[in-house]
Design a protein around this motif. Structure first.
Motif, PDB file in Angstrom:
ATOM      1  N   TRP A  32      20.881 -14.216  10.165  1.00 40.27           N
ATOM      2  CA  TRP A  32      19.466 -14.570  10.338  1.00 40.27           C
ATOM      3  C   TRP A  32      18.535 -14.073   9.238  1.00 40.27           C
ATOM      4  CZ3 TRP A  32      16.037 -10.489  10.748  1.00 40.27           C
ATOM      5  CH2 TRP A  32      16.598  -9.236  11.013  1.00 40.27           C
ATOM      6  N   SER A  33      18.965 -13.075   8.472  1.00 44.23           N
ATOM      7  CA  SER A  33      18.007 -12.469   7.537  1.00 44.23           C
ATOM      8  C   SER A  33      18.201 -12.852   6.085  1.00 44.23           C
ATOM      9  CB  SER A  33      18.078 -10.940   7.656  1.00 44.23           C
ATOM     10  OG  SER A  33      19.379 -10.478   7.306  1.00 44.23           O
ATOM     11  N   LEU A  34      19.441 -12.882   5.618  1.00 41.84           N
ATOM     12  CA  LEU A  34      19.685 -12.955   4.182  1.00 41.84           C
ATOM     13  C   LEU A  34      19.300 -14.302   3.577  1.00 41.84           C
ATOM     14  CD1 LEU A  34      20.664 -11.496   1.720  1.00 41.84           C
ATOM     15  CD2 LEU A  34      23.006 -12.124   2.275  1.00 41.84           C
ATOM     16  N   ILE A  35      19.689 -15.402   4.218  1.00 41.01           N
ATOM     17  CA  ILE A  35      19.405 -16.715   3.647  1.00 41.01           C
ATOM     18  C   ILE A  35      17.898 -16.958   3.508  1.00 41.01           C
ATOM     19  CG2 ILE A  35      19.579 -19.207   4.068  1.00 41.01           C
ATOM     20  CD1 ILE A  35      22.429 -18.743   5.019  1.00 41.01           C
ATOM     21  N   PRO A  36      17.080 -16.685   4.553  1.00 42.53           N
ATOM     22  CA  PRO A  36      15.625 -16.831   4.358  1.00 42.53           C
ATOM     23  C   PRO A  36      15.083 -15.926   3.249  1.00 42.53           C
ATOM     24  CG  PRO A  36      16.142 -16.710   6.695  1.00 42.53           C
ATOM     25  CD  PRO A  36      17.399 -16.391   5.962  1.00 42.53           C
ATOM     26  N   LEU A  37      15.614 -14.703   3.145  1.00 38.70           N
ATOM     27  CA  LEU A  37      15.166 -13.787   2.101  1.00 38.70           C
ATOM     28  C   LEU A  37      15.472 -14.342   0.713  1.00 38.70           C
ATOM     29  CD1 LEU A  37      16.105 -10.232   3.453  1.00 38.70           C
ATOM     30  CD2 LEU A  37      13.811 -11.094   2.953  1.00 38.70           C
ATOM     31  N   LEU A  38      16.681 -14.868   0.535  1.00 38.91           N
ATOM     32  CA  LEU A  38      17.072 -15.432  -0.751  1.00 38.91           C
ATOM     33  C   LEU A  38      16.191 -16.614  -1.134  1.00 38.91           C
ATOM     34  CD1 LEU A  38      20.962 -15.256  -0.350  1.00 38.91           C
ATOM     35  CD2 LEU A  38      19.648 -14.096  -2.135  1.00 38.91           C
ATOM     36  N   VAL A  39      15.883 -17.448  -0.147  1.00 40.61           N
ATOM     37  CA  VAL A  39      15.042 -18.616  -0.411  1.00 40.61           C
ATOM     38  C   VAL A  39      13.611 -18.184  -0.747  1.00 40.61           C
ATOM     39  CG1 VAL A  39      14.040 -20.710   0.577  1.00 40.61           C
ATOM     40  CG2 VAL A  39      16.431 -20.128   1.059  1.00 40.61           C
ATOM     41  N   ILE A  40      13.034 -17.324   0.090  1.00 39.41           N
ATOM     42  CA  ILE A  40      11.652 -16.884  -0.113  1.00 39.41           C
ATOM     43  C   ILE A  40      11.500 -16.148  -1.438  1.00 39.41           C
ATOM     44  CG2 ILE A  40       9.844 -15.332   0.748  1.00 39.41           C
ATOM     45  CD1 ILE A  40      10.933 -15.989   3.603  1.00 39.41           C
ATOM     46  N   PHE A  41      12.437 -15.247  -1.705  1.00 40.13           N
ATOM     47  CA  PHE A  41      12.341 -14.483  -2.944  1.00 40.13           C
ATOM     48  C   PHE A  41      12.580 -15.382  -4.151  1.00 40.13           C
ATOM     49  CE2 PHE A  41      13.921 -11.183  -5.999  1.00 40.13           C
ATOM     50  CZ  PHE A  41      12.692 -10.571  -6.151  1.00 40.13           C
ATOM     51  N   GLY A  42      13.466 -16.367  -4.026  1.00 40.40           N
ATOM     52  CA  GLY A  42      13.688 -17.310  -5.117  1.00 40.40           C
ATOM     53  C   GLY A  42      12.437 -18.094  -5.455  1.00 40.40           C
ATOM     54  N   VAL A  43      11.704 -18.536  -4.426  1.00 41.42           N
ATOM     55  CA  VAL A  43      10.440 -19.248  -4.636  1.00 41.42           C
ATOM     56  C   VAL A  43       9.418 -18.315  -5.280  1.00 41.42           C
ATOM     57  CG1 VAL A  43       8.498 -20.373  -3.482  1.00 41.42           C
ATOM     58  CG2 VAL A  43      10.842 -20.875  -2.745  1.00 41.42           C
ATOM     59  N   ILE A  52       9.988 -15.656  -7.198  1.00 37.80           N
ATOM     60  CA  ILE A  52      10.349 -15.435  -8.605  1.00 37.80           C
ATOM     61  C   ILE A  52       9.972 -16.650  -9.441  1.00 37.80           C
ATOM     62  CG2 ILE A  52      12.309 -15.259 -10.188  1.00 37.80           C
ATOM     63  CD1 ILE A  52      13.645 -13.390  -8.297  1.00 37.80           C
ATOM     64  N   THR A  53      10.223 -17.831  -8.915  1.00 39.43           N
ATOM     65  CA  THR A  53       9.883 -19.057  -9.633  1.00 39.43           C
ATOM     66  C   THR A  53       8.390 -19.092  -9.969  1.00 39.43           C
ATOM     67  OG1 THR A  53      11.679 -20.318  -8.589  1.00 39.43           O
ATOM     68  CG2 THR A  53       9.845 -21.582  -9.490  1.00 39.43           C
ATOM     69  N   LEU A  54       7.564 -18.705  -9.002  1.00 42.94           N
ATOM     70  CA  LEU A  54       6.109 -18.700  -9.211  1.00 42.94           C
ATOM     71  C   LEU A  54       5.692 -17.589 -10.184  1.00 42.94           C
ATOM     72  CD1 LEU A  54       4.930 -19.296  -5.522  1.00 42.94           C
ATOM     73  CD2 LEU A  54       4.925 -20.953  -7.403  1.00 42.94           C
ATOM     74  N   MET A  55       6.254 -16.381 -10.003  1.00 33.83           N
ATOM     75  CA  MET A  55       5.879 -15.237 -10.833  1.00 33.83           C
ATOM     76  C   MET A  55       6.283 -15.428 -12.296  1.00 33.83           C
ATOM     77  SD  MET A  55       4.165 -13.034  -9.089  1.00 33.83           S
ATOM     78  CE  MET A  55       4.265 -11.572 -10.115  1.00 33.83           C
ATOM     79  N   THR A  56       7.375 -16.134 -12.526  1.00 34.51           N
ATOM     80  CA  THR A  56       7.849 -16.348 -13.898  1.00 34.51           C
ATOM     81  C   THR A  56       7.288 -17.635 -14.500  1.00 34.51           C
ATOM     82  OG1 THR A  56       9.843 -17.455 -13.054  1.00 34.51           O
ATOM     83  CG2 THR A  56      10.006 -15.092 -13.523  1.00 34.51           C
ATOM     84  N   GLY A  57       6.426 -18.322 -13.748  1.00 32.76           N
ATOM     85  CA  GLY A  57       5.831 -19.548 -14.262  1.00 32.76           C
ATOM     86  C   GLY A  57       6.833 -20.673 -14.409  1.00 32.76           C
ATOM     87  N   PHE A  58       7.725 -20.807 -13.407  1.00 32.25           N
ATOM     88  CA  PHE A  58       8.751 -21.870 -13.415  1.00 32.25           C
ATOM     89  C   PHE A  58       9.608 -21.790 -14.675  1.00 32.25           C
ATOM     90  CE2 PHE A  58       5.390 -23.253 -10.628  1.00 32.25           C
ATOM     91  CZ  PHE A  58       6.062 -23.821  -9.546  1.00 32.25           C
ATOM     92  N   GLY A 118      17.305 -21.071  -7.178  1.00 30.52           N
ATOM     93  CA  GLY A 118      18.291 -20.045  -7.524  1.00 30.52           C
ATOM     94  C   GLY A 118      18.426 -19.828  -9.015  1.00 30.52           C
ATOM     95  N   MET A 119      18.109 -20.838  -9.805  1.00 31.93           N
ATOM     96  CA  MET A 119      18.183 -20.681 -11.261  1.00 31.93           C
ATOM     97  C   MET A 119      17.230 -19.585 -11.732  1.00 31.93           C
ATOM     98  SD  MET A 119      18.461 -24.700 -12.390  1.00 31.93           S
ATOM     99  CE  MET A 119      18.331 -24.440 -14.163  1.00 31.93           C
ATOM    100  N   ALA A 120      16.055 -19.483 -11.114  1.00 32.90           N
ATOM    101  CA  ALA A 120      15.099 -18.432 -11.484  1.00 32.90           C
ATOM    102  C   ALA A 120      15.605 -17.066 -11.037  1.00 32.90           C
ATOM    103  CB  ALA A 120      13.732 -18.721 -10.861  1.00 32.90           C
ATOM    104  N   THR A 121      16.162 -16.998  -9.814  1.00 35.23           N
ATOM    105  CA  THR A 121      16.705 -15.726  -9.316  1.00 35.23           C
ATOM    106  C   THR A 121      17.825 -15.234 -10.212  1.00 35.23           C
ATOM    107  OG1 THR A 121      16.208 -16.448  -7.054  1.00 35.23           O
ATOM    108  CG2 THR A 121      17.687 -14.572  -7.302  1.00 35.23           C
ATOM    109  N   SER A 122      18.710 -16.152 -10.593  1.00 44.32           N
ATOM    110  CA  SER A 122      19.829 -15.779 -11.455  1.00 44.32           C
ATOM    111  C   SER A 122      19.344 -15.286 -12.806  1.00 44.32           C
ATOM    112  CB  SER A 122      20.768 -16.980 -11.630  1.00 44.32           C
ATOM    113  OG  SER A 122      21.921 -16.617 -12.354  1.00 44.32           O
ATOM    114  N   LEU A 123      18.301 -15.929 -13.338  1.00 41.03           N
ATOM    115  CA  LEU A 123      17.753 -15.506 -14.626  1.00 41.03           C
ATOM    116  C   LEU A 123      17.269 -14.062 -14.566  1.00 41.03           C
ATOM    117  CD1 LEU A 123      15.562 -17.549 -17.043  1.00 41.03           C
ATOM    118  CD2 LEU A 123      14.840 -15.245 -16.416  1.00 41.03           C
TER     119      LEU A 123
END
Length: 477
Positions: free
Chosen positions: A18-29, A31-37, A106-111
């Motif tokens: 219940w926790s990890l998948i939503p966390l990965l998605v939310i944090f990925g979004v 990171i995408t915003l913080m790094t300017g896509f 996920g590409m942003a998270t991986s970066l």
């Protein structure tokens, strides 16, 4: 034994449940915003690693291209063949769309996670580099967090170094036995033999083999999918329309509708790309590059290849055929993909698919071994421990291959992968400002016209960076 199984079952529920998948998605979004896509802004630069000259300063070290191929080899596995088929069956064609979306996130998270691994890597006596989330924790957050790095290392060793290698051996032996009728002992012995040759050669041999095996396996599979797409070119618009319609609930293919499509697509995308799980950064840190962000971009490309390209190949092969039954109660993903290939190109494809599974699994085995070796290095520098891991890896591959039910012993793998993913997320959340600072340095150099940015350690003297890992570099246009 029951207590242990129950413990890992609870651990699995607390992470993947219940926790990890939503966390990965939310944090990925986030990171995408913080790094300017960043994954879109530097998309063209991702392809440079395939054609540019070797970035390595030291000819004996691992190049950016070799690290890319090793990480692709680890990410690409049976899940790209079987997992995608299961996701489509349970979630409908719309699962493919959500698989694409989570891959771009996920590409942003991986970066970020791979850039941090590069930043805090350590140069080894033989000239190679070693790093990963454990090093990121120790040198990025401080030695007071070493206990967290040890937890990560134990989970990495048990899940990837041991457990998942048994699964890979089992997958190969089962596929070869069903399609070619070859005894599991023969397949297991051959797989263990070639595994031994590679893992006893160290990271340089692992990287060199990956540079050959990975393009071969990916190229053959993509070519086969392209032939099928060309043969069914007139049906492509209808399939794409079905993917989008099902993804947004306009067309319901299975029970659960849009919700099932989202759940299955996100889960498959995360499992396949491993973005945020903390595995790929171990390989990223081995590369000899001029700037941490350049390898982060390269590893972001690895997610693109795995999910957007190879998983999509499987999806179109299935959706363009007539074998797929939405919501089927009994699902064997390998069989569905196998039968779909046979429908398009003939029964001979079952042999080619067995070869693909063999190559996919073999590349994953050597990738998993290297992750285990990295985990050992965090806990001890004793070379006997590394030797023991090499012997154990060969033995586990063989045992996993010969016994159909042997992988049940390694039920702890998924829960422990969940734990190391949580630890990895904690580390990159805490160190995201540091990564953004390094990203700004990279961007500033590009704005000045520097085509291949270089990290200057003196600019980051407040960080615990191994300056010898970045010595002898100069800015060049």
């Amino acid at each position: 034994m029951t207590f242990i199984e129950n413990f890992f079952s609870v651990l699995d529920d607390l992470t993947w449940g219940w926790s990890l998948i939503p966390l990965l998605v939310i944090f990925g979004v986030f990171i995408t915003l913080m790094t300017g896509f960043v994954q879109f802004r530097y998309f063209k630069r991702m392809f440079a690693v395939l054609s540019s000259k070797d970035e390595s300063v030291n000819p004996n070290s691992v190049s950016a291209r070799a690290a890319l191929m090793l990480s692709v080899g680890g990410r690409v596995g049976g899940g790209n063949i079987a997992g995608v088929a299961v996701a489509i069956t349970l979630g409908g064609p719309g699962a493919v769309f959500w698989m694409w979306m989570i891959a771009f996130v996920g590409m942003a998270t991986s970066l970020v996670e791979c850039s941090l691994a590069q930043l805090f890597k350590r140069k080894q006596p033989d000239g190679t580099f070693r790093g990963g989330p454990a090093n990121t924790i120790i040198y990025g957050l401080g030695t007071q967090y070493k206990w967290l790095a040890v937890i990560y290392a134990i989970c990495l060793l048990a899940a990837f170094g041991i457990g998942f290698n048994a699964f890979q051996g089992n997958t190969v032996a089962g596929s070869v036995e069903s399609s070619l009728g070859i005894n599991r002992y023969v397949t297991g012995a051959l797989l263990a033999f070639f595994t031994a040759i590679i893992v006893f050669g160290g990271i340089r041999r692992i990287a060199k083999v990956s540079e050959v095996v990975v393009p071969l396996m990916a190229g053959i599979y993509i070519l086969m999918a392209l032939v099928i797409i060309l043969l069914n070119l007139g049906e492509i618009p209808g399939v794409i329309a079905s993917i989008f319609a099902n993804a947004f609930g306009v067309e319901e293919a299975v029970g659960g509708g849009m919700g099932a499509a989202i759940a299955q697509g996100i889960r498959r995308g995360l499992f396949s790309s491993e973005a945020g799980l903390g595995s790929a950064p171990n390989v990223a840190a081995a590369a000899d590059v001029r700037h941490p962000i350049s390898q982060g971009i390269t590893q972001s490309f690895s997610v693109f290849i795995d999910t957007i390209v190879i998983c999509s190949c499987t999806a179109f092969v299935i959706l363009l055929g007539n074998i797929y039954i939405p919501g089927a109660s009994s699902i064997d993903g390998v069989v569905l993909t196998q039968q779909s290939l046979a429908y398009h190109l003939g029964d001979w494809t079952q042999y080619l698919l067995s070869l693909m599974i063999l190559l996919f699994a073999f590349s994953s085995i050597i990738y998993n071994y290297y992750l285990g070796e990295n985990a050992i290095a965090v806990m001890t520098q004793n070379q006997m421990a590394t030797l023991a891991l090499r012997i154990a890896t060969v033995a586990v591959v063989f045992l996993g291959a010969i016994a159909p039910g042997a992988t049940a012993v390694f039920f702890f793998s998924d829960p422990l992968m969940g734990v190391l993913a949580v630890v990895n997320l904690v580390a990159i959340v805490m160190l995201l400002p540091t990564c953004l600072r390094v990203l700004r340095d990279y961007q500033e150099q590009l704005r000045r016209g520097v085509q291949r940015p270089v990290l200057s350690p003196e600019k980051f003297s407040d960080l615990d960076i191994d300056t010898t890992a970045w010595s002898g570099q100069s800015l060049s246009k």
